[in-house]
Design an enzyme around this catalytic site. Structure first.
Site, PDB file in Angstrom:
ATOM      1  N   PRO A  78     -78.688  10.481 -31.864  1.00  0.00           N
ATOM      2  CA  PRO A  78     -78.941   9.137 -32.380  1.00  0.00           C
ATOM      3  C   PRO A  78     -78.466   9.031 -33.715  1.00  0.00           C
ATOM      4  CG  PRO A  78     -81.028  10.228 -31.096  1.00  0.00           C
ATOM      5  CD  PRO A  78     -79.869  11.254 -31.204  1.00  0.00           C
ATOM      6  N   GLU A  79     -78.100   7.808 -34.177  1.00  0.00           N
ATOM      7  CA  GLU A  79     -77.720   7.474 -35.514  1.00  0.00           C
ATOM      8  C   GLU A  79     -78.948   6.846 -36.421  1.00  0.00           C
ATOM      9  OE1 GLU A  79     -73.819   6.276 -36.295  1.00  0.00           O
ATOM     10  OE2 GLU A  79     -73.077   6.938 -34.514  1.00  0.00           O
ATOM     11  N   LYS A 124     -81.250  10.772 -40.023  1.00  0.00           N
ATOM     12  CA  LYS A 124     -81.863  11.007 -38.617  1.00  0.00           C
ATOM     13  C   LYS A 124     -83.144  11.714 -38.765  1.00  0.00           C
ATOM     14  CE  LYS A 124     -76.851  11.135 -37.477  1.00  0.00           C
ATOM     15  NZ  LYS A 124     -75.934  12.129 -37.155  1.00  0.00           N
ATOM     16  N   ARG A 179     -66.502  17.120 -33.910  1.00  0.00           N
ATOM     17  CA  ARG A 179     -66.776  15.799 -33.216  1.00  0.00           C
ATOM     18  C   ARG A 179     -65.410  14.921 -33.069  1.00  0.00           C
ATOM     19  NH1 ARG A 179     -71.907  14.125 -34.508  1.00  0.00           N
ATOM     20  NH2 ARG A 179     -71.730  12.295 -33.037  1.00  0.00           N
TER      21      ARG A 179
END
Length: 269
Positions: free
Chosen positions: A2-3, A52, A258
């Protein structure tokens, strides 16, 4: 993972459900049993987020620190809570609602000094009122590292993940491979302001939309995005598809583990 907008929404949900009230805490899974015992019966006084990291403050000055990581998730529901199912690390229960936490990367209690240390090692968060983008610029403006890597470094800017990274750089026409020190201060300030706006919108609506009004499906006469992440985007997870603006094929590569997405024609700056 989650951002930052998701974590700020979770802080808001905890304030709404439990703020100012005593909560019951238990660890059905058992891995946080000692910590749950310490906050059981305490009043939730604050709910904060930095990047986060979710931080829930209690009336004994302890802070519950949660980092969801890749697999962590929260579920909320009305009281009385049903029997826990699955690996529930922590359940907080109030008179009206309960919240179950499963699979977090971090679930721990911090004292005020520990909370201060956590904030100190994180960069400015575009969603926090106390954020100072100058702190990020001091790192970015002298770094040989690419801006695509720097934006994902939580010690430089907190809360930005893969989607906001890709989309903010596209919107500002910046190549993700560009070294931080090659950006002008004005370009960095434009990226920061974009992140502030986009992430605040994410908190408000609950998903990530990054296209400008003139580039929505309705405005352009194109099909809407079909993707489990939701929201309209320019480049994220659009590898091999034509750019909405110029038609060039969106490219992707793996950068520090990523997937990075960009348009080689639009992002030359």
């Amino acid at each position: 993972m989650p951002e930052g907008h998701v974590i700020h929404r979770l802080a808001r949900e905890h304030r709404r459900a439990f703020g100012g009230h005593r909560v019951r805490a238990q660890s059905p899974q058992g891995r946080f049993a000692d910590g749950a015992l310490l906050i059981d019966g305490r009043t939730l006084t604050e709910a904060d987020a930095h990047g986060k990291h979710l931080l829930l403050g209690f009336d004994d000055e302890r802070w519950l620190h949660v980092h969801l990581g890749i697999y962590g998730r929260y579920t909320f529901g009305p009281s009385p809570a049903p029997a826990p199912t699955g690996m529930v690390r922590l359940r907080l229960s109030g008179d009206d609602e309960y919240a179950d936490l499963r699979g977090p990367n971090t679930c721990e209690l911090l004292d005020p000094a520990g909370k201060k240390e956590l904030h100190a090692r994180l960069g400015p968060d575009p969603l926090r009122a106390d954020a100072d983008p100058e702190l990020a610029w001091r790192r970015i403006g002298r770094s040989r590292t690419s801006i695509g890597i720097l934006l994902m470094d939580q010690s430089v800017v907190a809360g930005v993940g893969n989607i906001y990274r890709a989309e903010a750089l596209f919107r500002q026409g910046i190549a993700p491979s560009r070294p931080g020190r090659d950006l002008s201060r004005a370009r960095w300030e434009a990226v920061w302001e974009d992140l502030v706006t986009l992430m605040a919108d994410g908190v408000r609506v609950g998903h990530i939309d990054t296209v400008r009004p003139e580039h929505t499906p309705e405005a352009m006469g194109r099909p809407p995005r079909v993707d489990g992440h939701g929201g309209e985007v320019y480049v994220y997870r659009r590898s091999g598809m034509p750019c909405h603006l110029c038609g060039t094929e969106i490219r992707t590569e793996v950068l520090t583990g990523r997937n990075l997405f960009w348009c080689p024609a639009c992002q030359t700056g």
